[in-house]
Design a protein around this motif. Sequence first.
Motif, mmCIF file in Angstrom:
data_model
loop_
_atom_site.group_PDB
_atom_site.id
_atom_site.type_symbol
_atom_site.label_atom_id
_atom_site.label_comp_id
_atom_site.label_asym_id
_atom_site.label_seq_id
_atom_site.Cartn_x
_atom_site.Cartn_y
_atom_site.Cartn_z
ATOM 1 N N LEU A 90 1.254 -1.282 0.209
ATOM 2 C CA LEU A 90 -0.306 0.156 -0.155
ATOM 3 C C LEU A 90 1.138 1.426 0.084
ATOM 4 O O LEU A 90 1.669 1.363 0.480
ATOM 5 N N ARG A 91 0.859 2.168 -0.797
ATOM 6 C CA ARG A 91 1.477 3.547 -1.195
ATOM 7 C C ARG A 91 0.402 4.699 -0.600
ATOM 8 O O ARG A 91 -0.399 4.837 -1.138
ATOM 9 N N LEU A 92 1.100 5.558 0.291
ATOM 10 C CA LEU A 92 0.271 6.587 0.661
ATOM 11 C C LEU A 92 1.540 8.199 0.180
ATOM 12 O O LEU A 92 2.732 8.118 0.269
ATOM 13 N N TYR A 93 0.666 8.453 -0.757
ATOM 14 C CA TYR A 93 1.666 9.592 -1.320
ATOM 15 C C TYR A 93 1.193 11.078 -0.438
ATOM 16 O O TYR A 93 -0.048 11.236 0.227
ATOM 17 N N CYS A 94 2.276 11.911 -0.425
ATOM 18 C CA CYS A 94 2.650 13.120 0.385
ATOM 19 C C CYS A 94 3.270 14.302 0.014
ATOM 20 O O CYS A 94 3.912 14.057 -1.290
ATOM 21 N N ILE A 95 2.823 15.151 0.440
ATOM 22 C CA ILE A 95 3.988 16.114 0.313
ATOM 23 C C ILE A 95 4.713 16.383 1.409
ATOM 24 O O ILE A 95 4.138 16.719 2.706
ATOM 25 N N ARG A 96 5.690 16.615 1.191
ATOM 26 C CA ARG A 96 7.046 17.022 2.312
ATOM 27 C C ARG A 96 7.858 18.585 1.864
ATOM 28 O O ARG A 96 8.906 18.643 1.252
ATOM 29 N N LEU A 97 7.159 18.888 3.199
ATOM 30 C CA LEU A 97 7.590 20.750 2.995
ATOM 31 C C LEU A 97 9.001 20.272 3.474
ATOM 32 O O LEU A 97 9.582 21.567 2.854
ATOM 33 N N SER A 98 9.189 19.582 4.767
ATOM 34 C CA SER A 98 10.137 19.758 5.791
ATOM 35 C C SER A 98 10.556 18.678 6.557
ATOM 36 O O SER A 98 9.067 18.061 6.025
ATOM 37 N N GLU A 99 11.140 19.130 7.339
ATOM 38 C CA GLU A 99 11.338 18.259 7.400
ATOM 39 C C GLU A 99 10.260 17.502 9.354
ATOM 40 O O GLU A 99 10.424 17.170 9.980
ATOM 41 N N GLN A 100 9.717 19.136 9.364
ATOM 42 C CA GLN A 100 8.493 19.358 10.269
ATOM 43 C C GLN A 100 6.928 19.233 9.743
ATOM 44 O O GLN A 100 6.569 19.011 10.623
ATOM 45 N N ILE A 101 7.257 19.485 8.559
ATOM 46 C CA ILE A 101 5.610 19.289 7.762
ATOM 47 C C ILE A 101 5.317 18.385 6.603
ATOM 48 O O ILE A 101 6.244 18.967 5.933
ATOM 49 N N VAL A 102 4.388 17.370 6.810
ATOM 50 C CA VAL A 102 3.893 16.465 5.662
ATOM 51 C C VAL A 102 2.609 16.457 5.872
ATOM 52 O O VAL A 102 1.286 17.050 6.551
ATOM 53 N N ILE A 103 2.215 16.909 4.532
ATOM 54 C CA ILE A 103 0.888 16.440 3.772
ATOM 55 C C ILE A 103 0.396 15.692 3.004
ATOM 56 O O ILE A 103 1.102 15.063 2.051
ATOM 57 N N VAL A 104 -0.849 14.581 3.825
ATOM 58 C CA VAL A 104 -0.732 13.460 3.677
ATOM 59 C C VAL A 104 -1.508 13.311 2.852
ATOM 60 O O VAL A 104 -2.891 13.983 2.652
#
Length: 161
Positions: A90-104
Amino acid sequence: MKSKLVYLTNLSGKKASVYSIVTSESQHAFLDRFILEYQEEFFQDLLSIIARLRSIAHVTGAVSTYFKLDEGLEWNDQVCALYDIPDRHLRLYCIRLSEQIVIVGNGGPKNVRAWQDDPRLAREVTEMMHYSGIIRTRLKENTLRISLNRLKLEGDLILIR
Protein backbone atom coordinates in the motif's frame (compact mmCIF):
# COMPACT_ATOMS: atom_id res chain seq x y z
CA MET A 1 -13.88 22.79 -6.26
CA LYS A 2 -12.59 24.29 -3.04
CA SER A 3 -10.21 22.45 -0.79
CA LYS A 4 -8.60 23.11 2.56
CA LEU A 5 -5.51 22.00 4.43
CA VAL A 6 -6.44 20.44 7.76
CA TYR A 7 -4.11 19.90 10.70
CA LEU A 8 -4.32 16.32 12.00
CA THR A 9 -4.06 16.75 15.75
CA ASN A 10 -4.12 13.01 16.47
CA LEU A 11 -1.09 12.38 14.19
CA SER A 12 0.97 15.51 14.87
CA GLY A 13 3.60 15.87 17.55
CA LYS A 14 6.63 17.78 18.79
CA LYS A 15 8.87 16.68 15.90
CA ALA A 16 6.51 17.11 12.95
CA SER A 17 3.02 18.17 11.99
CA VAL A 18 0.80 16.14 9.72
CA TYR A 19 -1.80 17.76 7.50
CA SER A 20 -4.26 16.38 4.99
CA ILE A 21 -6.63 17.93 2.47
CA VAL A 22 -10.43 18.11 2.54
CA THR A 23 -12.32 19.01 -0.63
CA SER A 24 -15.80 20.43 -1.02
CA GLU A 25 -16.80 17.09 -2.60
CA SER A 26 -16.28 15.12 0.60
CA GLN A 27 -16.48 15.62 4.34
CA HIS A 28 -13.49 13.30 4.79
CA ALA A 29 -9.84 14.28 4.45
CA PHE A 30 -7.76 12.42 1.87
CA LEU A 31 -6.13 10.34 4.63
CA ASP A 32 -9.51 9.38 6.09
CA ARG A 33 -10.76 8.29 2.68
CA PHE A 34 -7.57 6.25 2.20
CA ILE A 35 -8.08 4.49 5.53
CA LEU A 36 -11.79 3.87 4.94
CA GLU A 37 -11.16 2.41 1.50
CA TYR A 38 -8.37 0.02 2.48
CA GLN A 39 -9.09 -0.86 6.12
CA GLU A 40 -10.40 -4.33 5.36
CA GLU A 41 -8.08 -5.53 2.61
CA PHE A 42 -4.86 -3.87 3.84
CA PHE A 43 -5.39 -3.56 7.60
CA GLN A 44 -1.79 -4.46 8.57
CA ASP A 45 -0.37 -2.09 5.95
CA LEU A 46 -2.52 0.72 7.34
CA LEU A 47 -1.33 -0.01 10.87
CA SER A 48 2.26 0.26 9.64
CA ILE A 49 1.57 3.52 7.83
CA ILE A 50 -0.13 5.07 10.87
CA ALA A 51 2.69 3.88 13.14
CA ARG A 52 5.23 5.43 10.76
CA LEU A 53 3.33 8.75 10.76
CA ARG A 54 3.20 8.75 14.56
CA SER A 55 6.92 8.03 14.74
CA ILE A 56 7.60 10.90 12.33
CA ALA A 57 5.46 13.25 14.43
CA HIS A 58 6.72 12.30 17.87
CA VAL A 59 10.21 10.81 17.49
CA THR A 60 12.18 11.43 14.31
CA GLY A 61 10.59 14.16 12.23
CA ALA A 62 9.99 13.63 8.51
CA VAL A 63 13.50 12.50 7.72
CA SER A 64 14.09 11.66 4.07
CA THR A 65 14.84 8.00 4.80
CA TYR A 66 11.13 7.42 5.52
CA PHE A 67 10.09 8.57 2.06
CA LYS A 68 10.59 7.65 -1.54
CA LEU A 69 11.38 11.15 -2.76
CA ASP A 70 10.82 12.62 -6.21
CA GLU A 71 7.68 10.66 -6.97
CA GLY A 72 6.23 13.60 -8.87
CA LEU A 73 7.20 14.60 -12.37
CA GLU A 74 8.81 17.93 -11.44
CA TRP A 75 12.14 18.04 -9.63
CA ASN A 76 10.84 20.45 -6.98
CA ASP A 77 7.24 19.34 -6.43
CA GLN A 78 8.06 17.65 -3.09
CA VAL A 79 5.66 14.76 -3.83
CA CYS A 80 6.83 11.52 -2.28
CA ALA A 81 5.56 8.17 -1.08
CA LEU A 82 5.82 7.01 2.49
CA TYR A 83 8.55 4.39 2.16
CA ASP A 84 7.14 0.95 1.97
CA ILE A 85 8.03 -1.71 4.47
CA PRO A 86 9.10 -5.05 2.96
CA ASP A 87 6.12 -7.18 1.96
CA ARG A 88 3.74 -4.21 2.14
CA HIS A 89 2.04 -3.02 -1.04
CA LEU A 90 0.00 0.00 0.00
CA ARG A 91 1.33 3.44 -0.97
CA LEU A 92 0.48 6.74 0.68
CA TYR A 93 1.46 9.78 -1.35
CA CYS A 94 2.51 12.93 0.46
CA ILE A 95 3.94 16.39 0.07
CA ARG A 96 7.00 16.64 2.31
CA LEU A 97 7.42 20.38 2.81
CA SER A 98 10.19 19.94 5.35
CA GLU A 99 11.36 17.62 8.11
CA GLN A 100 8.65 19.22 10.26
CA ILE A 101 5.63 19.37 7.92
CA VAL A 102 4.05 16.59 5.87
CA ILE A 103 0.80 16.79 3.94
CA VAL A 104 -0.65 13.32 3.45
CA GLY A 105 -2.84 12.55 0.51
CA ASN A 106 -4.32 9.37 -0.81
CA GLY A 107 -2.85 6.35 -2.50
CA GLY A 108 -3.55 2.73 -3.12
CA PRO A 109 -2.02 -0.69 -3.65
CA LYS A 110 1.02 -0.69 -5.89
CA ASN A 111 1.19 -3.80 -8.02
CA VAL A 112 3.14 -2.21 -10.88
CA ARG A 113 6.73 -1.12 -11.33
CA ALA A 114 5.91 2.60 -11.67
CA TRP A 115 2.91 4.58 -10.46
CA GLN A 116 2.41 5.86 -14.01
CA ASP A 117 1.41 2.32 -15.02
CA ASP A 118 -1.62 2.29 -12.71
CA PRO A 119 -4.50 4.70 -13.44
CA ARG A 120 -5.47 4.99 -9.76
CA LEU A 121 -1.96 5.74 -8.53
CA ALA A 122 -1.37 8.11 -11.46
CA ARG A 123 -4.50 10.05 -10.47
CA GLU A 124 -3.42 10.28 -6.82
CA VAL A 125 0.14 11.41 -7.60
CA THR A 126 -1.09 13.92 -10.18
CA GLU A 127 -3.52 15.37 -7.64
CA MET A 128 -0.74 15.75 -5.07
CA MET A 129 1.48 17.44 -7.68
CA HIS A 130 -1.37 19.88 -8.35
CA TYR A 131 -1.78 20.72 -4.66
CA SER A 132 1.97 20.99 -4.22
CA GLY A 133 2.06 23.65 -6.93
CA ILE A 134 -0.69 25.63 -5.21
CA ILE A 135 0.99 25.35 -1.81
CA ARG A 136 4.44 26.33 -3.12
CA THR A 137 2.94 29.36 -4.91
CA ARG A 138 1.06 30.40 -1.77
CA LEU A 139 4.24 30.06 0.32
CA LYS A 140 6.11 32.24 -2.20
CA GLU A 141 3.32 34.85 -2.13
CA ASN A 142 3.33 34.71 1.68
CA THR A 143 -0.43 34.04 1.88
CA LEU A 144 0.59 30.76 3.49
CA ARG A 145 3.52 30.71 5.90
CA ILE A 146 5.49 28.28 8.01
CA SER A 147 5.39 29.20 11.70
CA LEU A 148 8.47 30.41 13.57
CA ASN A 149 8.87 27.04 15.28
CA ARG A 150 8.68 25.44 11.78
CA LEU A 151 5.88 23.05 12.89
CA LYS A 152 2.70 24.67 11.56
CA LEU A 153 1.26 26.28 8.50
CA GLU A 154 -0.25 29.71 9.11
CA GLY A 155 -2.37 32.01 7.03
CA ASP A 156 -5.09 31.09 4.60
CA LEU A 157 -5.40 27.29 4.55
CA ILE A 158 -8.13 27.33 1.89
CA LEU A 159 -6.84 26.11 -1.46
CA ILE A 160 -8.92 26.87 -4.52
CA ARG A 161 -8.71 24.39 -7.32
